[in-house]
Design a protein around this motif. Structure first.
Motif, PDB file in Angstrom:
ATOM      1  N   ARG A   1      37.340  50.818  40.681  1.00 14.36           N
ATOM      2  CA  ARG A   1      36.478  49.649  40.850  1.00 14.36           C
ATOM      3  C   ARG A   1      35.134  49.794  40.152  1.00 14.36           C
ATOM      4  O   ARG A   1      34.603  48.828  39.627  1.00 14.36           O
ATOM      5  CB  ARG A   1      36.305  49.326  42.329  1.00 14.36           C
ATOM      6  CG  ARG A   1      37.601  48.830  42.931  1.00 14.36           C
ATOM      7  CD  ARG A   1      37.485  48.505  44.387  1.00 14.36           C
ATOM      8  NE  ARG A   1      38.806  48.115  44.877  1.00 14.36           N
ATOM      9  CZ  ARG A   1      39.000  47.359  45.925  1.00 14.36           C
ATOM     10  NH1 ARG A   1      37.985  46.926  46.631  1.00 14.36           N
ATOM     11  NH2 ARG A   1      40.220  47.047  46.290  1.00 14.36           N
TER      12      ARG A   1
ATOM     13  N   ARG B   1      29.577  46.240  41.758  1.00 14.09           N
ATOM     14  CA  ARG B   1      30.753  46.688  42.509  1.00 14.09           C
ATOM     15  C   ARG B   1      31.076  45.727  43.652  1.00 14.09           C
ATOM     16  O   ARG B   1      32.252  45.389  43.856  1.00 14.09           O
ATOM     17  CB  ARG B   1      30.497  48.116  42.993  1.00 14.09           C
ATOM     18  CG  ARG B   1      31.480  48.663  43.991  1.00 14.09           C
ATOM     19  CD  ARG B   1      32.833  48.971  43.350  1.00 14.09           C
ATOM     20  NE  ARG B   1      33.808  49.205  44.389  1.00 14.09           N
ATOM     21  CZ  ARG B   1      34.022  50.376  44.971  1.00 14.09           C
ATOM     22  NH1 ARG B   1      33.353  51.436  44.592  1.00 14.09           N
ATOM     23  NH2 ARG B   1      34.925  50.493  45.916  1.00 14.09           N
TER      24      ARG B   1
ATOM     25  N   ILE C   1      39.289  41.020  36.209  1.00 13.49           N
ATOM     26  CA  ILE C   1      39.017  41.997  37.276  1.00 13.49           C
ATOM     27  C   ILE C   1      40.309  42.338  38.014  1.00 13.49           C
ATOM     28  O   ILE C   1      40.615  43.503  38.253  1.00 13.49           O
ATOM     29  CB  ILE C   1      37.940  41.460  38.241  1.00 13.49           C
ATOM     30  CG1 ILE C   1      36.557  41.494  37.556  1.00 13.49           C
ATOM     31  CG2 ILE C   1      37.922  42.237  39.553  1.00 13.49           C
ATOM     32  CD1 ILE C   1      35.455  40.768  38.316  1.00 13.49           C
TER      33      ILE C   1
ATOM     34  N   VAL D   1      33.066  42.854  42.306  1.00 15.13           N
ATOM     35  CA  VAL D   1      34.468  43.225  42.081  1.00 15.13           C
ATOM     36  C   VAL D   1      35.229  43.150  43.402  1.00 15.13           C
ATOM     37  O   VAL D   1      36.315  42.569  43.480  1.00 15.13           O
ATOM     38  CB  VAL D   1      34.577  44.637  41.457  1.00 15.13           C
ATOM     39  CG1 VAL D   1      36.021  45.132  41.453  1.00 15.13           C
ATOM     40  CG2 VAL D   1      33.994  44.644  40.059  1.00 15.13           C
TER      41      VAL D   1
ATOM     42  N   ILE E   1      35.788  48.960  36.604  1.00 16.44           N
ATOM     43  CA  ILE E   1      36.010  47.525  36.461  1.00 16.44           C
ATOM     44  C   ILE E   1      34.669  46.794  36.456  1.00 16.44           C
ATOM     45  O   ILE E   1      34.445  45.897  35.643  1.00 16.44           O
ATOM     46  CB  ILE E   1      36.919  46.994  37.593  1.00 16.44           C
ATOM     47  CG1 ILE E   1      38.324  47.583  37.461  1.00 16.44           C
ATOM     48  CG2 ILE E   1      36.967  45.470  37.581  1.00 16.44           C
ATOM     49  CD1 ILE E   1      39.227  47.327  38.647  1.00 16.44           C
ATOM     50  N   ALA E   2      33.781  47.195  37.347  1.00 14.01           N
ATOM     51  CA  ALA E   2      32.458  46.572  37.417  1.00 14.01           C
ATOM     52  C   ALA E   2      31.725  46.741  36.085  1.00 14.01           C
ATOM     53  O   ALA E   2      31.110  45.797  35.581  1.00 14.01           O
ATOM     54  CB  ALA E   2      31.651  47.166  38.562  1.00 14.01           C
TER      55      ALA E   2
ATOM     56  N   ARG F   1      36.984  36.868  36.361  1.00 16.20           N
ATOM     57  CA  ARG F   1      37.590  37.157  37.667  1.00 16.20           C
ATOM     58  C   ARG F   1      39.055  37.548  37.503  1.00 16.20           C
ATOM     59  O   ARG F   1      39.542  38.478  38.159  1.00 16.20           O
ATOM     60  CB  ARG F   1      37.462  35.946  38.581  1.00 16.20           C
ATOM     61  CG  ARG F   1      36.025  35.593  38.905  1.00 16.20           C
ATOM     62  CD  ARG F   1      35.927  34.229  39.535  1.00 16.20           C
ATOM     63  NE  ARG F   1      34.541  33.765  39.538  1.00 16.20           N
ATOM     64  CZ  ARG F   1      34.180  32.527  39.784  1.00 16.20           C
ATOM     65  NH1 ARG F   1      35.073  31.605  40.069  1.00 16.20           N
ATOM     66  NH2 ARG F   1      32.910  32.192  39.739  1.00 16.20           N
TER      67      ARG F   1
ATOM     68  N   GLN G   1      42.415  45.907  37.927  1.00 10.48           N
ATOM     69  CA  GLN G   1      42.762  46.587  39.185  1.00 10.48           C
ATOM     70  C   GLN G   1      44.259  46.911  39.187  1.00 10.48           C
ATOM     71  O   GLN G   1      44.664  47.998  39.587  1.00 10.48           O
ATOM     72  CB  GLN G   1      42.410  45.685  40.381  1.00 10.48           C
ATOM     73  CG  GLN G   1      42.916  46.181  41.717  1.00 10.48           C
ATOM     74  CD  GLN G   1      42.157  47.384  42.237  1.00 10.48           C
ATOM     75  OE1 GLN G   1      41.007  47.596  41.895  1.00 10.48           O
ATOM     76  NE2 GLN G   1      42.788  48.169  43.081  1.00 10.48           N
TER      77      GLN G   1
END
Length: 105
Positions: free
Chosen positions: A40, A51, A30, A54, A43-44, A27, A34
């Motif tokens: 995003r 998604r 993430i 995220v 990131i996922a 987390r 960002q």
């Protein structure tokens, strides 16, 4: 969302702490990704989550800061079998089977 140097340091401490659960570390990553300007969807893929996941953690961090990434206490689980059914099963398990079944008790 732009992180302060203190916020970034807090997140880095979560990522590299041996005392933090892997889910909490992810987390924090993430949010850090960002902050680096990553999309995003990327990131996922990096985190191995969906998604919407995220979006959830970014939203919780935006709302609650550092504490928003930590696990929340959960309530007691739902009872799968009611007390009445449990009592009936217990009562039946303590009696001998009917003689007509040919089973011994």
């Amino acid at each position: 969302m732009e992180l302060t140097p203190q916020g970034e340091a807090e997140l880095q401490s979560l990522v590299y702490s041996p005392d933090v659960a892997a889910t909490v570390s992810t987390r924090a990553r993430i949010v850090l990704w960002q902050n680096e300007g990553r999309q995003r969807k990327d990131i996922a893929a990096l985190a191995g989550v969906s998604r919407p996941t995220v979006d959830l953690w970014l939203s919780r961090y935006a709302t609650n800061g550092f504490a928003g990434l930590l696990d929340r206490p959960r309530g007691a689980g739902r009872e799968q079998v009611t007390a009445r059914v449990q009592a009936r099963i217990l009562a039946l398990s303590r009696t001998s089977p009917p003689a007509c079944t040919g089973l011994s008790g």
